[in-house]
Design a protein around this motif. Structure first.
Motif, PDB file in Angstrom:
ATOM      1  N   ILE A 138      10.453  -2.274 -10.105  1.00 43.49           N
ATOM      2  CA  ILE A 138       9.406  -1.445 -10.696  1.00 43.49           C
ATOM      3  C   ILE A 138       9.014  -0.392  -9.672  1.00 43.49           C
ATOM      4  O   ILE A 138       8.629  -0.723  -8.546  1.00 43.49           O
ATOM      5  N   SER A 139       9.125   0.848 -10.065  1.00 45.55           N
ATOM      6  CA  SER A 139       8.823   1.945  -9.140  1.00 45.55           C
ATOM      7  C   SER A 139       7.390   2.429  -9.311  1.00 45.55           C
ATOM      8  O   SER A 139       6.762   2.247 -10.354  1.00 45.55           O
ATOM      9  N   CYS A 140       6.897   3.071  -8.257  1.00 42.57           N
ATOM     10  CA  CYS A 140       5.544   3.635  -8.237  1.00 42.57           C
ATOM     11  C   CYS A 140       5.643   4.942  -7.460  1.00 42.57           C
ATOM     12  O   CYS A 140       5.826   4.917  -6.236  1.00 42.57           O
ATOM     13  N   THR A 141       5.546   6.048  -8.152  1.00 40.68           N
ATOM     14  CA  THR A 141       5.748   7.349  -7.518  1.00 40.68           C
ATOM     15  C   THR A 141       4.431   8.092  -7.390  1.00 40.68           C
ATOM     16  O   THR A 141       3.718   8.265  -8.383  1.00 40.68           O
ATOM     17  N   GLY A 142       4.142   8.537  -6.192  1.00 41.73           N
ATOM     18  CA  GLY A 142       2.901   9.255  -5.932  1.00 41.73           C
ATOM     19  C   GLY A 142       3.154  10.664  -5.454  1.00 41.73           C
ATOM     20  O   GLY A 142       4.018  11.360  -5.983  1.00 41.73           O
ATOM     21  N   SER A 143       2.399  11.050  -4.442  1.00 40.10           N
ATOM     22  CA  SER A 143       2.517  12.415  -3.922  1.00 40.10           C
ATOM     23  C   SER A 143       2.095  12.445  -2.447  1.00 40.10           C
ATOM     24  O   SER A 143       1.791  11.412  -1.857  1.00 40.10           O
ATOM     25  N   SER A 144       2.073  13.646  -1.912  1.00 38.15           N
ATOM     26  CA  SER A 144       1.732  13.808  -0.497  1.00 38.15           C
ATOM     27  C   SER A 144       0.261  13.536  -0.207  1.00 38.15           C
ATOM     28  O   SER A 144      -0.137  13.469   0.952  1.00 38.15           O
ATOM     29  N   SER A 145      -0.557  13.377  -1.228  1.00 35.82           N
ATOM     30  CA  SER A 145      -1.976  13.097  -0.991  1.00 35.82           C
ATOM     31  C   SER A 145      -2.303  11.611  -1.096  1.00 35.82           C
ATOM     32  O   SER A 145      -3.437  11.211  -0.843  1.00 35.82           O
ATOM     33  N   ASN A 146      -1.333  10.795  -1.453  1.00 38.66           N
ATOM     34  CA  ASN A 146      -1.590   9.353  -1.513  1.00 38.66           C
ATOM     35  C   ASN A 146      -0.512   8.591  -0.746  1.00 38.66           C
ATOM     36  O   ASN A 146      -0.627   8.424   0.469  1.00 38.66           O
ATOM     37  N   ILE A 147       0.527   8.148  -1.415  1.00 33.10           N
ATOM     38  CA  ILE A 147       1.570   7.384  -0.714  1.00 33.10           C
ATOM     39  C   ILE A 147       2.175   8.214   0.408  1.00 33.10           C
ATOM     40  O   ILE A 147       2.398   7.718   1.518  1.00 33.10           O
ATOM     41  N   GLY A 148       2.445   9.476   0.130  1.00 32.78           N
ATOM     42  CA  GLY A 148       3.053  10.360   1.127  1.00 32.78           C
ATOM     43  C   GLY A 148       2.148  10.653   2.313  1.00 32.78           C
ATOM     44  O   GLY A 148       2.620  11.109   3.361  1.00 32.78           O
ATOM     45  N   GLY A 190       0.551   8.360   3.806  1.00 35.25           N
ATOM     46  CA  GLY A 190       0.587   7.174   4.652  1.00 35.25           C
ATOM     47  C   GLY A 190      -0.290   6.028   4.181  1.00 35.25           C
ATOM     48  O   GLY A 190      -0.383   5.001   4.863  1.00 35.25           O
ATOM     49  N   TYR A 191      -0.926   6.188   3.031  1.00 34.24           N
ATOM     50  CA  TYR A 191      -1.771   5.100   2.543  1.00 34.24           C
ATOM     51  C   TYR A 191      -0.910   3.951   1.998  1.00 34.24           C
ATOM     52  O   TYR A 191       0.141   4.166   1.395  1.00 34.24           O
ATOM     53  N   ASP A 192      -1.400   2.750   2.247  1.00 36.42           N
ATOM     54  CA  ASP A 192      -0.670   1.568   1.799  1.00 36.42           C
ATOM     55  C   ASP A 192      -0.634   1.478   0.281  1.00 36.42           C
ATOM     56  O   ASP A 192      -1.521   1.985  -0.423  1.00 36.42           O
ATOM     57  N   VAL A 193       0.401   0.790  -0.206  1.00 25.89           N
ATOM     58  CA  VAL A 193       0.536   0.511  -1.634  1.00 25.89           C
ATOM     59  C   VAL A 193       0.388  -0.992  -1.844  1.00 25.89           C
ATOM     60  O   VAL A 193       0.946  -1.799  -1.088  1.00 25.89           O
ATOM     61  N   HIS A 194      -0.372  -1.335  -2.856  1.00 24.40           N
ATOM     62  CA  HIS A 194      -0.601  -2.736  -3.189  1.00 24.40           C
ATOM     63  C   HIS A 194      -0.148  -2.974  -4.623  1.00 24.40           C
ATOM     64  O   HIS A 194      -0.155  -2.056  -5.447  1.00 24.40           O
ATOM     65  N   TRP A 195       0.247  -4.201  -4.908  1.00 25.32           N
ATOM     66  CA  TRP A 195       0.741  -4.533  -6.247  1.00 25.32           C
ATOM     67  C   TRP A 195      -0.039  -5.709  -6.822  1.00 25.32           C
ATOM     68  O   TRP A 195      -0.376  -6.667  -6.114  1.00 25.32           O
ATOM     69  N   TYR A 196      -0.281  -5.628  -8.129  1.00 26.87           N
ATOM     70  CA  TYR A 196      -0.982  -6.680  -8.860  1.00 26.87           C
ATOM     71  C   TYR A 196      -0.198  -7.022 -10.116  1.00 26.87           C
ATOM     72  O   TYR A 196       0.502  -6.174 -10.663  1.00 26.87           O
ATOM     73  N   HIS A 197      -0.329  -8.251 -10.551  1.00 30.69           N
ATOM     74  CA  HIS A 197       0.178  -8.588 -11.870  1.00 30.69           C
ATOM     75  C   HIS A 197      -0.954  -9.144 -12.708  1.00 30.69           C
ATOM     76  O   HIS A 197      -1.925  -9.716 -12.194  1.00 30.69           O
ATOM     77  N   GLN A 198      -0.815  -8.921 -14.013  1.00 38.22           N
ATOM     78  CA  GLN A 198      -1.843  -9.335 -14.956  1.00 38.22           C
ATOM     79  C   GLN A 198      -1.177 -10.015 -16.136  1.00 38.22           C
ATOM     80  O   GLN A 198      -0.496  -9.359 -16.935  1.00 38.22           O
ATOM     81  N   LEU A 199      -1.364 -11.322 -16.216  1.00 39.41           N
ATOM     82  CA  LEU A 199      -0.846 -12.065 -17.355  1.00 39.41           C
ATOM     83  C   LEU A 199      -1.712 -11.765 -18.570  1.00 39.41           C
ATOM     84  O   LEU A 199      -2.886 -11.415 -18.435  1.00 39.41           O
ATOM     85  N   PRO A 200      -1.163 -11.881 -19.772  1.00 37.71           N
ATOM     86  CA  PRO A 200      -1.933 -11.574 -20.983  1.00 37.71           C
ATOM     87  C   PRO A 200      -3.253 -12.340 -21.025  1.00 37.71           C
ATOM     88  O   PRO A 200      -3.282 -13.559 -20.858  1.00 37.71           O
ATOM     89  N   GLY A 201      -4.334 -11.603 -21.220  1.00 34.67           N
ATOM     90  CA  GLY A 201      -5.645 -12.222 -21.355  1.00 34.67           C
ATOM     91  C   GLY A 201      -6.277 -12.692 -20.065  1.00 34.67           C
ATOM     92  O   GLY A 201      -7.324 -13.347 -20.095  1.00 34.67           O
ATOM     93  N   GLU A 202      -5.642 -12.379 -18.927  1.00 31.04           N
ATOM     94  CA  GLU A 202      -6.180 -12.829 -17.650  1.00 31.04           C
ATOM     95  C   GLU A 202      -6.576 -11.644 -16.775  1.00 31.04           C
ATOM     96  O   GLU A 202      -6.225 -10.506 -17.038  1.00 31.04           O
ATOM     97  N   ALA A 203      -7.293 -11.961 -15.701  1.00 31.72           N
ATOM     98  CA  ALA A 203      -7.649 -10.945 -14.726  1.00 31.72           C
ATOM     99  C   ALA A 203      -6.433 -10.609 -13.865  1.00 31.72           C
ATOM    100  O   ALA A 203      -5.523 -11.441 -13.701  1.00 31.72           O
ATOM    101  N   VAL A 232       9.048   7.669   1.071  1.00 23.77           N
ATOM    102  CA  VAL A 232       8.266   8.878   1.368  1.00 23.77           C
ATOM    103  C   VAL A 232       7.036   8.996   0.474  1.00 23.77           C
ATOM    104  O   VAL A 232       5.894   8.980   0.947  1.00 23.77           O
ATOM    105  N   ILE A 233       7.271   9.158  -0.822  1.00 22.28           N
ATOM    106  CA  ILE A 233       6.141   9.287  -1.747  1.00 22.28           C
ATOM    107  C   ILE A 233       6.206   8.238  -2.839  1.00 22.28           C
ATOM    108  O   ILE A 233       5.599   8.386  -3.901  1.00 22.28           O
TER     109      ILE A 233
END
Lengths: 111, 118
Positions: A20-30, A32-45, A70-71
């Motif tokens: 699963i990709s996550c594409t940003g830009s030079s103002s966020n991922i580019g 140097g800000y960290d990327v975090h991932w979450y999963h959400q099961l149906p009906g859950e937090a 890079v980004i």
């Protein structure tokens, strides 16, 4: 439209690998800000899956891994299981918006 | 064990006020930032703002500045999200979450469903 772009959906058969990709830009991922991932099961937090690009919290199996370029960032799930079916979100920080930003989410279907 | 327990579902009319809560346990509540995240029906996650209960330092997403108020009472380990005048478009699930490393959110509440309808 989300600041971080994710594919709306991905799918794979049990045992397969999906990315699963996550594409940003030079103002966020580019910037140097960290990327975090979450999963959400149906009906859950949402639950944290990975933090700071490639770190797994205690209890998250090593079938889940992350990387950052890079980004963009990627979440890789290997050995796909039926219980992995969920929505997945990436998250970072955007310095232009002065805002925490999420991707639009990706629905994973296990065939 | 860190736990965030949110108040129950609410049904309100447009124009009414509302305050929902998020009670932390299993850690020193005052020392960790608590954020709020909105999820509208069938949609993704949106960060609303964050508060440091130790000194009530609060930051808002530009999208939510002026629309909601975030507060906390460290004496009862509880954070709050409030509206002075609800709109139908405020209908959503609201989650609180404890900030972790690098602006991540490592522990989440179970969510509070807010329904605004006439």
């Amino acid at each position: 439209q989300s600041v971080l772009t994710q594919p709306p959906s991905v799918s794979g058969a049990p045992g397969q690998r999906v990315t699963i990709s996550c594409t940003g830009s030079s103002s966020n991922i580019g910037a140097g800000y960290d990327v975090h991932w979450y999963h959400q099961l149906p009906g859950e937090a949402p639950k944290m899956l990975l933090y700071a690009n490639d770190n797994r919290p205690s209890g998250v199996p090593d079938r889940f891994s992350g990387s950052k370029s890079v980004i963009s960032a990627s979440l890789v799930i290997t050995g796909l299981q039926a219980e992995d079916e969920a929505d997945f979100y990436c998250q970072s920080y955007d310095r232009s918006l002065s805002d925490v930003v999420f991707g639009g989410g990706t629905k994973l279907t296990v065939l | 064990e860190v736990q965030l327990v949110q108040s129950g579902a609410e049904v309100k009319k447009p124009g009414e006020s509302l305050k929902i809560s998020c009670k932390g346990s299993g850690y020193n509540f005052a020392n960790y930032w608590i954020g709020w995240v909105r999820q509208m029906p069938g949609k993704g996650l949106e960060w609303m703002g964050i508060i440091y209960p130790g000194d009530s330092d609060t930051r808002y997403s530009p999208s939510f500045q002026g629309q909601v108020t975030i507060s906390a009472d460290k004496s009862i380990s509880t954070a709050f999200l409030q509206w002075s005048s609800l709109k139908a478009s405020d209908t959503a699930m609201y989650y609180c979450a404890q900030e972790g490393p690098g602006n991540s959110f490592d522990y989440w509440g179970q969510g509070t469903l807010v329904t605004v309808s006439s």
